[in-house]
Design a protein around this motif. Structure first.
Motif, mmCIF file in Angstrom:
data_model
loop_
_atom_site.group_PDB
_atom_site.id
_atom_site.type_symbol
_atom_site.label_atom_id
_atom_site.label_comp_id
_atom_site.label_asym_id
_atom_site.label_seq_id
_atom_site.Cartn_x
_atom_site.Cartn_y
_atom_site.Cartn_z
ATOM 1 N N GLN A 201 0.869 -1.168 0.000
ATOM 2 C CA GLN A 201 0.000 0.000 0.000
ATOM 3 C C GLN A 201 0.910 1.223 0.000
ATOM 4 O O GLN A 201 1.685 1.425 0.944
ATOM 5 C CB GLN A 201 -0.923 0.005 1.221
ATOM 6 C CG GLN A 201 -1.997 1.064 1.174
ATOM 7 C CD GLN A 201 -2.996 0.834 0.051
ATOM 8 O OE1 GLN A 201 -3.349 -0.289 -0.261
ATOM 9 N NE2 GLN A 201 -3.446 1.911 -0.576
ATOM 10 N N VAL B 196 -0.965 5.625 2.958
ATOM 11 C CA VAL B 196 -1.645 5.120 4.153
ATOM 12 C C VAL B 196 -2.064 6.299 5.009
ATOM 13 O O VAL B 196 -1.370 7.321 5.075
ATOM 14 C CB VAL B 196 -0.711 4.175 4.948
ATOM 15 C CG1 VAL B 196 -1.334 3.775 6.279
ATOM 16 C CG2 VAL B 196 -0.383 2.935 4.129
ATOM 17 N N TRP C 155 -7.849 3.947 0.752
ATOM 18 C CA TRP C 155 -6.972 3.069 -0.011
ATOM 19 C C TRP C 155 -6.870 3.473 -1.486
ATOM 20 O O TRP C 155 -7.282 2.735 -2.378
ATOM 21 C CB TRP C 155 -7.448 1.617 0.093
ATOM 22 C CG TRP C 155 -7.704 1.180 1.498
ATOM 23 C CD1 TRP C 155 -8.891 0.820 2.061
ATOM 24 C CD2 TRP C 155 -6.722 1.062 2.538
ATOM 25 N NE1 TRP C 155 -8.724 0.486 3.382
ATOM 26 C CE2 TRP C 155 -7.396 0.627 3.709
ATOM 27 C CE3 TRP C 155 -5.346 1.278 2.606
ATOM 28 C CZ2 TRP C 155 -6.749 0.417 4.916
ATOM 29 C CZ3 TRP C 155 -4.697 1.076 3.808
ATOM 30 C CH2 TRP C 155 -5.389 0.644 4.940
ATOM 31 N N THR D 119 -4.900 3.661 -4.958
ATOM 32 C CA THR D 119 -3.948 2.707 -5.525
ATOM 33 C C THR D 119 -2.960 3.453 -6.410
ATOM 34 O O THR D 119 -3.334 3.965 -7.478
ATOM 35 C CB THR D 119 -4.684 1.637 -6.345
ATOM 36 O OG1 THR D 119 -5.650 0.994 -5.519
ATOM 37 C CG2 THR D 119 -3.713 0.592 -6.867
ATOM 38 N N PRO E 262 -12.551 1.883 -1.579
ATOM 39 C CA PRO E 262 -11.352 2.571 -1.092
ATOM 40 C C PRO E 262 -11.616 3.644 -0.055
ATOM 41 O O PRO E 262 -10.661 4.189 0.521
ATOM 42 C CB PRO E 262 -10.757 3.186 -2.364
ATOM 43 C CG PRO E 262 -11.907 3.330 -3.292
ATOM 44 C CD PRO E 262 -12.813 2.169 -2.999
ATOM 45 N N THR F 56 -12.595 -4.812 3.805
ATOM 46 C CA THR F 56 -11.437 -4.109 3.269
ATOM 47 C C THR F 56 -10.880 -4.925 2.118
ATOM 48 O O THR F 56 -11.321 -6.041 1.866
ATOM 49 C CB THR F 56 -10.344 -3.954 4.339
ATOM 50 O OG1 THR F 56 -9.950 -5.257 4.796
ATOM 51 C CG2 THR F 56 -10.852 -3.137 5.529
#
Length: 764
Positions: free
Chosen positions: A359, A362, A389, A391, A474, A501
């Protein structure tokens, strides 16, 4: 690998995350928990993050090493030669920009009136307190075509060199921070303005003159901040400051350069060739930092982030994730980091996977919300991991297999910089901005997954169980799932809300009732987030059974070992706890909870919701007091945190056991029925079997019985009542709790629970 110190980690912390299976009955309500913490302890409000939406942002053709923000302007430095508009492919719409640029956070556009250049990498950047200047440091020897040896001051509006400011250092400068009259610089240099300086120097902001401030570091300096305490906090790969042990960090007097106490190095220790405290940031009272550690068995212990008191350096929390972290920024109660975290199980996040899963961006709370569970910092205070989240795709420019290197922002926007070519699969090279929900498009929704498909079973007359593996979003942890029968999308037969998640996608289920035996139906499940974004499953078909068996909603034999929690029932899903996670464990084949005197501990199967539950459990207390008593409770319908129907078993040593049905609404508890159970006497360690049944609405029927474990269950209910209190005529969850009376002599009690079964009682 270049000299900037980024590394691919070699250390692997193996972790396992049990599969989560969630059994659900009918539940309603919209999707919630958009910014819900994953490892929060207590009931603090969870701070909102920015959204994961990719906002159109100026792009670059190289790498961003550092950023700083003044108002709505972001100043970006690194190694690149041009900028181009959002959406433009490489080579089109290019504007020359040599290693430094500025862009507007509100529009995402390049600010063309700021036009500066560096002839090599810019590695660090900051602003003057009044926002009129930008200071940049790095490997360059020219700025705007003029000689500027690794440090330059630029007009924040135009990018022009500030006249009269021309200090010099003889080698790489990496960190810079400015106060009203002083500019502090750190790096790998040994000479400043032709005077010996050991990796740290200070210059007059007015004329660039070298100041007497001359602390010495024995290795490279990576970060500098000045919190409100006034100390200059320094970080890097050094082991000493001023010939005194200061392992990777230290605090210095801003005038004399003398070392000041800095307690953080007693917990976080990164230094040497292959380890460092990589970055620092401050919100004034707190200093935040990040680390990297390259070689297994090296001289570092931090790859995540930490927060320390800005005056003393006392550690406030450590985010014990594994995966080098390169930049940190606190904004509005949230701490954003850039790096490549690959194991955040100590914070209740994703475990180490094979192959590794990274990841690159964060977010955590800025305050401690619990403790690290396992890892290097096990038991140390930890922030909560937030459900955010985006990407970021790995770039190729540096050859270091990285994506983001830097994060900055203001109260409304966050800006990530690095070498990524895409974000959320949208072409966006090197820089991306994201905004708070009120100004973002809020278009990132539940992700379609190939295995998001309904499994349909019918084993009970007139009922169909619809189960599916949940998807993820996300931004929204708790997604609402609409179960649609026979294509009637406007009138779903039920909705359930489940937390998931990208690494933990539990199996959810809904039981459809009142169907004609032998009839055939189709089902499709729709996943909705808090903003109305949606995705849907494939279609399934089933024929309804004529059997009359009850549906099992949850079951737990507690045949596992867990510290600091109860893990998950299967079926039934994750146990959520109140009363402090340290008071819970699963050991010796039982779920155990410890309650202090005049305190309650509770475990809830929040994902199991319905208006018909039949709960049976075995329970006992390690000690039964002679006064006051201990109360072991099985909830049949718990709605929220304050409303419920429950059956409470109260034990006082040597006295008859009391079984009581109660209703609790808005914190007020009312007795519905009570009985001193014939033949049962309060005894330490005596195992009792408790059955609680709560069925129907308007009215609800509540019944319970208790008997010694291992003996025949009584045929009749011992206590029963009906109730139609409006707040409780809705679906609720089963739960278990323990309370030790304030009148008890002992300071705590440990209660155990085993052999839990929750069904719908054949009610459908």
């Amino acid at each position: 690998m270049n000299s900037l110190g980024a590394r691919t980690p070699h250390r692997v912390l193996l972790a396992a995350l049990a599969a989560l299976v969630v059994a659900l009955a009918v539940a309603g309500g919209p999707a919630t928990g958009r910014d819900r913490a994953l490892a929060a302890d207590g009931n603090q409000t969870t701070p909102p993050t920015v959204t994961a939406d990719v906002l159109p942002t100026v792009q670059i053709d190289g790498v961003v090493w550092a950023q700083t923000t003044i108002g709505n302007t972001v100043y970006v430095t690194g190694r690149f030669s041009s900028a181009r508009p959002a959406g433009a492919p490489a080579g089109t719409g290019e504007t020359p920009r040599s290693n430094i640029l500025a862009y507007d956070l509100v529009t995402g556009n390049l600010i063309t009136t700021f036009n500066a250049s560096l002839n090599a990498d810019g590695l660090g950047i900051t602003s003057s307190p009044d926002g009129s200047r930008v200071y940049v440091v790095g490997n360059f020897t020219k700025a705007n075509g003029d000689n500027r040896y690794r440090i330059a001051a630029l007009d924040a509006k135009t990018g022009a060199l500030v006249p009269g400011f021309n200090p010099q250092v003889d080698y790489r400068a990496r960190a810079v921070v400015a106060t009203g009259d002083t500019v502090y610089v750190g790096g790998q240099f040994s000479v400043a303005n032709k005077t010996a300086r050991s990796r740290l120097a200070a210059f007059s902001a007015s004329n660039g003159a070298l100041l007497p401030w001359a602390p010495a570091a024995d290795n490279e300096v990576f970060g500098l901040v000045v919190p409100t305490s006034g100390s200059v906090v320094v970080a890097g790969r050094f082991t000493t400051l001023n010939d005194e042990p200061n392992y990777g960090m230290g605090a210095l007097d801003p005038v004399t350069g003398a070392t000041r106490p800095w307690a953080a190095t007693g917990t976080v220790r990164n230094a040497g060739t292959d380890s460092a405290i990589y970055s620092l940031a401050t919100d004034g009272a707190t200093v935040y930092g990040t680390g990297y550690q390259y070689k297994s068995g090296g001289v570092g212990n931090l790859e995540g982030s930490f927060a320390a008191d800005g005056t003393t350096g006392a550690i406030r929390w450590v985010a014990g994730c594994n995966g080098d972290t390169y930049s940190v920024k606190p904004i509005g109660g949230v701490v954003y980091t850039a790096g490549h975290a690959h194991d955040c199980s100590p914070l209740g996040g994703w475990p180490q996977t094979q192959p590794w899963t990274y990841q690159r961006a964060v977010a955590t709370t800025a305050d401690a919300r619990g403790k690290n569970q396992g890892g290097t910092f096990s038991g140390k205070p930890a922030p909560a991991l937030l459900n955010w989240w985006p990407t970021l795709e790995v770039g190729t420019f540096t050859g270091q297999v990285q994506a983001a290197w830097s994060v900055t922002g203001n109260d409304s926007y966050v800006s990530y910089g690095g070498e990524f070519p895409k974000v959320n699969n949208v072409a966006q090279q090197g820089i991306v901005r994201m905004a708070v929900r009120t100004i973002a498009p809020n278009r990132e929704g539940p992700r379609y997954q190939a295995d998001f498909a309904p499994t349909l079973t019918s084993t009970s007359s007139g009922t169909v169980r619809v189960s599916w593996q949940t998807t993820w979003d996300p931004e929204t942890r708790d997604l609402r799932y609409r179960v649609v029968r026979d294509g009637q999308t406007d009138t779903p037969v039920g909705t359930v809300t489940v937390g998931s998640t990208w690494w933990s996608r539990p199996t959810a289920q809904f039981v459809d009732t009142g169907l004609a035996p032998g009839s055939t139906h189709t089902y499709r499940v729709y996943a909705d987030d808090a903003d109305g974004n949606s995705t849907n499953s494939t279609l399934g078909t089933v024929t309804v059974s004529t059997n009359t068996d009850p549906v099992v909603l949850a079951g737990d034999s507690f045949s596992r070992t867990v510290t600091g929690g109860w893990g998950s029932a299967s079926p039934g899903g994750s146990w959520s706890l109140t009363g402090g996670t340290s008071n819970f464990r699963v050991a010796s084949g039982a779920g155990q909870m410890t309650s202090a005197r005049n305190a309650t501990t509770t475990a809830v199967l929040g994902s199991v919701r319905g208006t018909a539950t039949d709960t049976t459990v075995t329970t006992w207390a390690d000690q039964v007091p002679t006064a006051g008593g201990v109360v072991l409770t099985a909830f049949g319908r718990r709605v929220g945190t304050n409303d419920d129907y429950r059956a409470a078993v109260r034990q006082v040593a040597g006295q008859p056991v009391t079984l009581t049905l109660t209703r609790k609404v808005g914190g007020t508890q009312t007795t519905l029925a009570s009985l001193a159970v014939p033949g049962l006497v309060g005894t330490s360690g005596a195992k009792l079997r408790v059955r609680t049944q709560v069925t129907g609405t308007n009215p609800t029927v509540v019944r319970a019985k208790v008997w010694p474990a291992g003996t025949t269950e009584p045929a009749d209910w011992q206590v029963s009542a009906t109730d139609a209190t409006a707040a409780l005529q809705v679906p609720g969850s089963p739960a278990l709790s323990t309370y030790l009376s304030s009148g008890a002599a002992s300071t705590s009690v440990r209660a155990s629970y085993d052999d839990l079964t929750v069904t719908d009682g054949g009610q459908g």
